[in-house]
Write a protein that holds these residues in place. Sequence first.
Motif: not given
Length: 542
Positions: A236, A239, A233, A206, A202
Amino acid sequence: MLGKMMDFQLTIPAVMRHARKIHGEAEIVSKLADGSLHRYRYVDAFDRVAKLAGALKKLGVEQGDVIGTLAWNSYRHFELYYGVPGIGAICHTINPRLSDEQFDFVLNDARDQWIFVDPDFLPLMARLQDKFKTVKGYIVLCDEADMPEHNLQNVYCYESLLAEQSVQFDWPELEENLACGICYTSGTTGNPKGVVYSHRSTVLISLTANTSSSVGMQPEDSLLAVVPMFHVNAWNIPYAGAMAGAKMVFPGRFMGDGQALAELMNEERVRFASGVPTVWLALLQHLRENNTKLETVERLMVGGAATPVAMMKAFEEEQGIFMQQGWGMTETSPLGTMNMPTPSMEKLDKEAQFELRKTVGRPTFGIEVRIVDDALNELPWDGKTPGSFQVRGPWVCSQYLGIEQSDAHTEDDWFDTGDIAVIDKQGYVSITDRSKDVIKSGGEWISSADLENAVMAHDSVLEAAAIGVYHPKWSERPLLIVVTKPGVEVSEEELKTFLATQVTRWWIPETILFTTELPHTATGKVSKKDLREQYRDFSYQE
């Protein structure tokens, strides 16, 4: 000799620490169910995340427990993105558009312990609660005063739980390869499959998203996350946006409302937004019908399905907005390729630019790609040879939850995406079909994506889908199903004549059917599976 660097773990709490200290004054804005706006700063958000962590521990949540979320894009969902993995638990974002059978499957397959749920979805949970084998209770994402009536067992109010906790929380030291999130595929064939993300994957994706050749968010950006937070997500953005210190805007339940999105974009001076083509189609319709301009938007990032060139041209010519297409899937977390404008692209004439822009772009750093034949022989990047599109990289799924071996993973450790693609010498990838959707007529391939893109360039067409149907001579021929724009009529012959100027003549289907609506999957893509079922009795006659 090994490198002499610190063993610093790439974890979501590290992203939180950075965003709080360096970008603490950046804003997070959410549109609430009643249409009002909630506004606070990163520093306020992460104080509440600490309270959430304390509440989770009080509920008995331990490292490795799976915590479900059934919620729209909002500041509370953002808090769950950090609080749940921050204590070593696993955030399972659940798509509310799943069928009852799929809900039953994914919650039991993931072994969810607690479900954080928006009030909108309480009736759904109440109807299915007896089927969930591991769920201990539910936390409703609202204030005590807004708690709705329900018949769920063991229910808490989110704000009441947080009110009991301190902003001081002793965050554990986590190992970067721990699981942090689960997202299930859309289940177009069989049951959905669980993809388990790690803290490391992750953080890496990001970081890559914020490079100039990818999404490239900046601290001065105001970004609107239209892509659902229950879908990979939110690409992303919660994040990557926090890493960059960008202002984040969440549309709540209004993510498909063209008017609400336009107003939010102008009010919050949004520069960048992300979503699937159907969302931008609704926005474009609203802008045209109301003669409205988006005052600050510079880019719309598009994924999830092919973006019609006609839509790209409309946003650029009518609004001055660049539509940036990319490709990814749940199994790639989802970033795989991105079509960023380049100096060489800008030297081309407009039509040549759009030819390049209708590709899904080039692989980002961290993703390697190839196309292969049925024997796994690599095919040339010549811009014309199609093959099975395969990928590998540090944020690509290595196996599904509970499934040791998958047909999607090759013996030499590549992931087969199920897409058919062509790659040119510069690395631009054109997705021509899904392997299960490819139309093979007389031994030759017809790209359903190119056929759909071509017909959607007609001024009367709102949406279109092509599927293969039986033909006694050619084995298979395309059937084109079209949705026209509201109040607009067009004949089958007119569309065929138009297609003759857009595609090879033998691609033109013998029949074009008209409908008021196409079926879509839970993630907003046109459901070819449902279309094939709907038209299973259709066949061409000699």
